[in-house]
Design a protein around this motif. Structure first.
Motif, PDB file in Angstrom:
ATOM      1  N   ILE A  85      -3.714  10.105  -2.278  1.00 45.82           N
ATOM      2  CA  ILE A  85      -4.618   8.984  -2.545  1.00 45.82           C
ATOM      3  C   ILE A  85      -3.915   7.675  -2.185  1.00 45.82           C
ATOM      4  O   ILE A  85      -2.766   7.446  -2.555  1.00 45.82           O
ATOM      5  CB  ILE A  85      -5.034   8.953  -4.039  1.00 45.82           C
ATOM      6  CG1 ILE A  85      -5.666  10.271  -4.454  1.00 45.82           C
ATOM      7  CG2 ILE A  85      -5.946   7.772  -4.317  1.00 45.82           C
ATOM      8  CD1 ILE A  85      -6.913  10.636  -3.695  1.00 45.82           C
ATOM      9  N   THR A  86      -4.617   6.796  -1.474  1.00 47.00           N
ATOM     10  CA  THR A  86      -4.047   5.499  -1.102  1.00 47.00           C
ATOM     11  C   THR A  86      -4.272   4.497  -2.236  1.00 47.00           C
ATOM     12  O   THR A  86      -5.394   4.343  -2.717  1.00 47.00           O
ATOM     13  CB  THR A  86      -4.677   4.975   0.195  1.00 47.00           C
ATOM     14  OG1 THR A  86      -4.446   5.941   1.232  1.00 47.00           O
ATOM     15  CG2 THR A  86      -4.076   3.645   0.602  1.00 47.00           C
ATOM     16  N   LYS A 102       0.863  -1.176   0.000  1.00 47.83           N
ATOM     17  CA  LYS A 102       0.000   0.000   0.000  1.00 47.83           C
ATOM     18  C   LYS A 102       0.901   1.227   0.000  1.00 47.83           C
ATOM     19  O   LYS A 102       1.906   1.257   0.714  1.00 47.83           O
ATOM     20  CB  LYS A 102      -0.899  -0.036   1.234  1.00 47.83           C
ATOM     21  CG  LYS A 102      -1.810   1.146   1.396  1.00 47.83           C
ATOM     22  CD  LYS A 102      -2.834   0.941   2.497  1.00 47.83           C
ATOM     23  CE  LYS A 102      -2.218   0.866   3.862  1.00 47.83           C
ATOM     24  NZ  LYS A 102      -3.222   0.902   4.947  1.00 47.83           N
ATOM     25  N   ALA A 132      -5.637  -1.104  -7.021  1.00 46.83           N
ATOM     26  CA  ALA A 132      -6.937  -0.660  -6.513  1.00 46.83           C
ATOM     27  C   ALA A 132      -6.718   0.688  -5.840  1.00 46.83           C
ATOM     28  O   ALA A 132      -5.727   0.886  -5.143  1.00 46.83           O
ATOM     29  CB  ALA A 132      -7.501  -1.656  -5.521  1.00 46.83           C
ATOM     30  N   VAL A 133      -7.645   1.611  -6.081  1.00 47.90           N
ATOM     31  CA  VAL A 133      -7.563   2.947  -5.497  1.00 47.90           C
ATOM     32  C   VAL A 133      -8.691   3.075  -4.486  1.00 47.90           C
ATOM     33  O   VAL A 133      -9.833   2.721  -4.775  1.00 47.90           O
ATOM     34  CB  VAL A 133      -7.687   4.029  -6.591  1.00 47.90           C
ATOM     35  CG1 VAL A 133      -7.617   5.414  -5.992  1.00 47.90           C
ATOM     36  CG2 VAL A 133      -6.594   3.843  -7.634  1.00 47.90           C
ATOM     37  N   GLU A 134      -8.377   3.579  -3.282  1.00 49.35           N
ATOM     38  CA  GLU A 134      -9.418   3.729  -2.266  1.00 49.35           C
ATOM     39  C   GLU A 134     -10.451   4.761  -2.708  1.00 49.35           C
ATOM     40  O   GLU A 134     -10.133   5.731  -3.379  1.00 49.35           O
ATOM     41  CB  GLU A 134      -8.802   4.119  -0.921  1.00 49.35           C
ATOM     42  CG  GLU A 134      -8.089   2.960  -0.271  1.00 49.35           C
ATOM     43  CD  GLU A 134      -7.685   3.231   1.165  1.00 49.35           C
ATOM     44  OE1 GLU A 134      -8.043   4.281   1.730  1.00 49.35           O
ATOM     45  OE2 GLU A 134      -6.998   2.368   1.729  1.00 49.35           O
ATOM     46  N   ALA A 135     -11.688   4.518  -2.297  1.00 47.43           N
ATOM     47  CA  ALA A 135     -12.813   5.353  -2.711  1.00 47.43           C
ATOM     48  C   ALA A 135     -12.692   6.775  -2.186  1.00 47.43           C
ATOM     49  O   ALA A 135     -12.032   7.039  -1.197  1.00 47.43           O
ATOM     50  CB  ALA A 135     -14.123   4.737  -2.224  1.00 47.43           C
ATOM     51  N   HIS A 150      -3.489   0.467  -3.496  1.00 44.78           N
ATOM     52  CA  HIS A 150      -3.138  -0.901  -3.096  1.00 44.78           C
ATOM     53  C   HIS A 150      -2.630  -1.636  -4.337  1.00 44.78           C
ATOM     54  O   HIS A 150      -3.217  -1.512  -5.410  1.00 44.78           O
ATOM     55  CB  HIS A 150      -4.347  -1.622  -2.534  1.00 44.78           C
ATOM     56  CG  HIS A 150      -4.906  -0.967  -1.302  1.00 44.78           C
ATOM     57  ND1 HIS A 150      -4.549  -1.345  -0.036  1.00 44.78           N
ATOM     58  CD2 HIS A 150      -5.793   0.052  -1.158  1.00 44.78           C
ATOM     59  CE1 HIS A 150      -5.179  -0.602   0.840  1.00 44.78           C
ATOM     60  NE2 HIS A 150      -5.951   0.258   0.193  1.00 44.78           N
TER      61      HIS A 150
END
Length: 101
Positions: A92-93, A18, A45-48, A95
């Motif tokens: 932006i986080t 991450k 994957a990008v956190e919402a 994964h």
């Protein structure tokens, strides 16, 4: 020669990480030394959050993967919803799951 017994294919190496994007929308993942024999297959994957977000792999080697994230807000023009121009998305986080090719 007997062929009795079970065979299980060896599992491919997999790493999960991450990272948070910097001011330019760049997130860097450093893989452990020797983890991959070549550039890994990477799923992102990008956190919402608010607006539309897009992530793309900018560079990929056995040691490191660099990701660029952009964000765009929705805009209504003449009653039709469209996406505004994307801009770098800081903070932006992201994964990543990397698998040996």
């Amino acid at each position: 020669m007997s062929t009795d017994g079970d065979y299980a294919a060896p599992q491919r190496r997999q790493e999960h990480a991450k990272a948070v994007t910097d001011g330019n929308g760049i997130a860097t993942f450093n893989w452990p030394a020797g983890a991959f024999t070549g550039p890994p297959v990477v799923a992102l994957a990008v956190e919402a959050g608010a607006g539309f977000r897009s992530a793309r792999i900018a560079s990929n080697t056995a040691a490191q993967t660099t990701v660029h994230v952009t964000a765009a807000a929705g805009v209504t023009v003449l009653g039709i919803g469209v996406l505004a121009t994307g801009a770098n998305a800081p903070g932006i986080t992201v994964h990543a799951t990397a698998t040996d090719p």
